[in-house]
Scaffold this motif. Structure first.
Motif, PDB file in Angstrom:
ATOM      1  N   LEU A  46       0.814  -1.212   0.000  1.00  0.00           N
ATOM      2  CA  LEU A  46       0.000   0.000   0.000  1.00  0.00           C
ATOM      3  C   LEU A  46       0.845   1.258   0.000  1.00  0.00           C
ATOM      4  N   GLY A  47       2.123   1.129  -0.387  1.00  0.00           N
ATOM      5  CA  GLY A  47       2.982   2.291  -0.507  1.00  0.00           C
ATOM      6  C   GLY A  47       3.563   2.742   0.815  1.00  0.00           C
ATOM      7  N   PRO A  48       4.096   3.956   0.850  1.00  0.00           N
ATOM      8  CA  PRO A  48       4.733   4.474   2.077  1.00  0.00           C
ATOM      9  C   PRO A  48       3.750   4.574   3.235  1.00  0.00           C
ATOM     10  N   CYS A  49       4.276   4.432   4.428  1.00  0.00           N
ATOM     11  CA  CYS A  49       3.469   4.515   5.642  1.00  0.00           C
ATOM     12  C   CYS A  49       4.108   5.526   6.588  1.00  0.00           C
ATOM     13  N   ARG A  50       3.342   6.543   6.947  1.00  0.00           N
ATOM     14  CA  ARG A  50       3.854   7.618   7.797  1.00  0.00           C
ATOM     15  C   ARG A  50       3.241   7.624   9.191  1.00  0.00           C
ATOM     16  N   ALA A  51       2.291   6.761   9.444  1.00  0.00           N
ATOM     17  CA  ALA A  51       1.638   6.719  10.765  1.00  0.00           C
ATOM     18  C   ALA A  51       1.573   5.275  11.226  1.00  0.00           C
ATOM     19  N   ILE A  52       1.960   5.047  12.461  1.00  0.00           N
ATOM     20  CA  ILE A  52       1.951   3.705  13.040  1.00  0.00           C
ATOM     21  C   ILE A  52       1.558   3.819  14.506  1.00  0.00           C
ATOM     22  N   CYS A  53       0.761   2.870  14.960  1.00  0.00           N
ATOM     23  CA  CYS A  53       0.309   2.886  16.352  1.00  0.00           C
ATOM     24  C   CYS A  53      -0.017   1.461  16.760  1.00  0.00           C
ATOM     25  N   GLN A  54       0.238   1.130  18.016  1.00  0.00           N
ATOM     26  CA  GLN A  54      -0.020  -0.213  18.515  1.00  0.00           C
ATOM     27  C   GLN A  54      -1.121  -0.175  19.562  1.00  0.00           C
ATOM     28  N   ASN A  55      -2.052  -1.106  19.399  1.00  0.00           N
ATOM     29  CA  ASN A  55      -3.160  -1.195  20.340  1.00  0.00           C
ATOM     30  C   ASN A  55      -2.638  -1.715  21.677  1.00  0.00           C
ATOM     31  N   PRO A  56      -2.759  -0.967  22.765  1.00  0.00           N
ATOM     32  CA  PRO A  56      -2.227  -1.431  24.056  1.00  0.00           C
ATOM     33  C   PRO A  56      -3.007  -2.586  24.658  1.00  0.00           C
ATOM     34  N   PHE A  57      -4.194  -2.881  24.121  1.00  0.00           N
ATOM     35  CA  PHE A  57      -5.021  -3.952  24.676  1.00  0.00           C
ATOM     36  C   PHE A  57      -4.645  -5.314  24.110  1.00  0.00           C
ATOM     37  N   ASN A  58      -4.513  -5.422  22.789  1.00  0.00           N
ATOM     38  CA  ASN A  58      -4.196  -6.718  22.168  1.00  0.00           C
ATOM     39  C   ASN A  58      -2.896  -6.710  21.367  1.00  0.00           C
ATOM     40  N   SER A  59      -2.158  -5.589  21.360  1.00  0.00           N
ATOM     41  CA  SER A  59      -0.853  -5.464  20.695  1.00  0.00           C
ATOM     42  C   SER A  59      -0.930  -5.578  19.177  1.00  0.00           C
ATOM     43  N   VAL A  60      -2.121  -5.467  18.602  1.00  0.00           N
ATOM     44  CA  VAL A  60      -2.248  -5.454  17.143  1.00  0.00           C
ATOM     45  C   VAL A  60      -1.752  -4.115  16.620  1.00  0.00           C
ATOM     46  N   LEU A  61      -1.034  -4.149  15.499  1.00  0.00           N
ATOM     47  CA  LEU A  61      -0.416  -2.945  14.950  1.00  0.00           C
ATOM     48  C   LEU A  61      -1.351  -2.284  13.947  1.00  0.00           C
ATOM     49  N   HIS A  62      -1.477  -0.958  14.048  1.00  0.00           N
ATOM     50  CA  HIS A  62      -2.300  -0.179  13.127  1.00  0.00           C
ATOM     51  C   HIS A  62      -1.374   0.668  12.257  1.00  0.00           C
ATOM     52  N   LEU A  63      -1.528   0.563  10.944  1.00  0.00           N
ATOM     53  CA  LEU A  63      -0.721   1.326   9.996  1.00  0.00           C
ATOM     54  C   LEU A  63      -1.618   2.278   9.228  1.00  0.00           C
ATOM     55  N   GLY A  64      -1.207   3.537   9.133  1.00  0.00           N
ATOM     56  CA  GLY A  64      -1.936   4.535   8.365  1.00  0.00           C
ATOM     57  C   GLY A  64      -1.238   4.811   7.053  1.00  0.00           C
ATOM     58  N   HIS A  65      -1.950   4.710   5.949  1.00  0.00           N
ATOM     59  CA  HIS A  65      -1.347   4.789   4.618  1.00  0.00           C
ATOM     60  C   HIS A  65      -1.746   6.092   3.925  1.00  0.00           C
ATOM     61  N   THR A  66      -1.069   6.356   2.818  1.00  0.00           N
ATOM     62  CA  THR A  66      -1.277   7.614   2.096  1.00  0.00           C
ATOM     63  C   THR A  66      -2.591   7.649   1.328  1.00  0.00           C
ATOM     64  N   ASN A  67      -3.240   6.505   1.134  1.00  0.00           N
ATOM     65  CA  ASN A  67      -4.525   6.486   0.432  1.00  0.00           C
ATOM     66  C   ASN A  67      -5.715   6.630   1.386  1.00  0.00           C
ATOM     67  N   GLY A  68      -5.458   6.938   2.647  1.00  0.00           N
ATOM     68  CA  GLY A  68      -6.526   7.162   3.612  1.00  0.00           C
ATOM     69  C   GLY A  68      -7.027   5.923   4.316  1.00  0.00           C
ATOM     70  N   THR A  69      -6.354   4.795   4.156  1.00  0.00           N
ATOM     71  CA  THR A  69      -6.783   3.553   4.790  1.00  0.00           C
ATOM     72  C   THR A  69      -5.910   3.239   5.995  1.00  0.00           C
ATOM     73  N   VAL A  70      -6.476   2.471   6.907  1.00  0.00           N
ATOM     74  CA  VAL A  70      -5.767   1.966   8.089  1.00  0.00           C
ATOM     75  C   VAL A  70      -5.867   0.445   8.059  1.00  0.00           C
ATOM     76  N   THR A  71      -4.739  -0.229   8.160  1.00  0.00           N
ATOM     77  CA  THR A  71      -4.700  -1.687   8.165  1.00  0.00           C
ATOM     78  C   THR A  71      -4.192  -2.184   9.507  1.00  0.00           C
ATOM     79  N   LEU A  72      -4.700  -3.329   9.930  1.00  0.00           N
ATOM     80  CA  LEU A  72      -4.330  -3.948  11.202  1.00  0.00           C
ATOM     81  C   LEU A  72      -3.495  -5.187  10.918  1.00  0.00           C
ATOM     82  N   TRP A  73      -2.369  -5.343  11.657  1.00  0.00           N
ATOM     83  CA  TRP A  73      -1.410  -6.406  11.389  1.00  0.00           C
ATOM     84  C   TRP A  73      -1.020  -7.117  12.678  1.00  0.00           C
ATOM     85  N   SER A  74      -0.618  -8.380  12.515  1.00  0.00           N
ATOM     86  CA  SER A  74      -0.033  -9.169  13.595  1.00  0.00           C
ATOM     87  C   SER A  74       1.159  -9.938  13.024  1.00  0.00           C
ATOM     88  N   PRO A  75       2.146 -10.306  13.851  1.00  0.00           N
ATOM     89  CA  PRO A  75       3.338 -10.993  13.323  1.00  0.00           C
ATOM     90  C   PRO A  75       3.042 -12.339  12.677  1.00  0.00           C
TER      91      PRO A  75
END
Length: 298
Positions: A46-75
């Motif tokens: 999804l291209g470059p990512c300039r915003a990243i945040c981790q959920n303190p409750f379940n440790s799932v990673l949130h990535l903010g992309h340049t197309n206005g979407t947010v994706t949730l990731w786990s290892p």
């Protein structure tokens, strides 16, 4: 020794020992800080990512992309768990998640701050910022929302995550020092640090820090000595959790996987066949013993 270019870094909660990095190439990497090994590597596509945040409750990673979407990731997953369109036509500039893991605040290039309910992945309401797009967001331990936009900072009450507020809790202006680079609340203290072009400023935000701390948690006791810090470091390494335990639904841990009717019938058939085979083998052994005794008697 491994070198990697990264634009954003996210540090884990207390019970995980990994660091997540993502750069302009859109490659997400999880690295174990206790061993230095690479845990997993995923291409977001999804291209470059300039915003990243981790959920303190379940440790799932949130990535903010340049197309206005947010994706949730786990290892443990090579694909994103959830994909949300938060700011249509505008890049995600900042994100923050509250302590309970229920609400997420996103800032976009459209000069809006939107609040999302992560239990339903739906937008609750939004706020309009002036003086520029929100470049930094943070939510304190008590739920106060801090917004940095242009050379201004705006702080909303904890109720602003659930209900749209008309007036902010506090405002602060840093003339000639915008746009602001970072805004972070200090844990267990009513203070907030702001990073800008002129350095760092610290302001007092009453009620932003948690008044009661649990000294049994990792590195939360401000009065620990050198020996206690060493013991806490050892306990932290012993009690660290596996990256595979990071999941969107924490209730899935420790459950027994239920099978459908066809699987249960197949399992019963295999069990019956195994019983019949074992019974036939026992009968053959008994028959051989009887024939052997008869031959010895003759």
């Amino acid at each position: 020794l491994m070198f990697c270019f990264c634009s954003t870094v996210s540090h884990p909660p207390s019970y995980h020992t990994h660091t997540a990095t993502v750069g302009s190439s859109g490659v997400l990497q999880y690295q174990d800080t206790s061993t230095g090994n690479l845990v997993s590597q995923h291409r977001t596509k999804l291209g470059p990512c300039r915003a990243i945040c981790q959920n303190p409750f379940n440790s799932v990673l949130h990535l903010g992309h340049t197309n206005g979407t947010v994706t949730l990731w786990s290892p443990s997953s090579s694909e994103y768990l959830v994909k949300m369109l938060c700011h249509k036509g505008s890049p995600i500039t900042s994100m923050a998640i509250d302590r309970s893991g229920r609400y997420m605040a996103t800032g976009g290039g459209d000069s809006k701050v939107k609040i999302f309910d992560l239990r339903m992945f739906k937008e609750v309401h939004s706020y309009k910022t002036y003086g520029g797009a929100p470049t930094c967001l943070d939510i304190s331990q008590t739920g106060i929302l801090g917004i940095g936009h242009g050379c201004h900072t705006t702080f909303m009450r904890p109720e602003a995550l659930k209900v749209k507020m008309k007036e902010p809790y506090m405002k602060h202006q840093l003339s000639g020092k915008g746009p602001l680079e970072s805004l972070r609340f200090r844990p267990f203290e009513d203070a907030c640090g702001i990073g800008h072009s002129g350095g760092i400023s610290s302001i007092v935000i009453p009620g932003s820090g948690e008044p009661n701390l649990d000294s049994m948690e990792h590195f939360t006791n401000p009065y620990m000595d050198t020996k206690q810090r060493h013991e806490a470091e050892v306990r932290h390494l012993v009690e660290k959790l596996s990256p595979d335990m990071i999941a969107l639904d924490l209730d899935s841990m420790g459950r027994i996987q239920e099978s459908n009717l066809i699987q249960r019938q197949q399992r019963m058939r295999y069990f019956a066949e195994g019983v019949d085979t074992k019974k036939a083998a026992d009968q053959e052994v008994v028959k051989n013993k009887k024939e052997k005794k008869r031959t010895n008697a003759e």
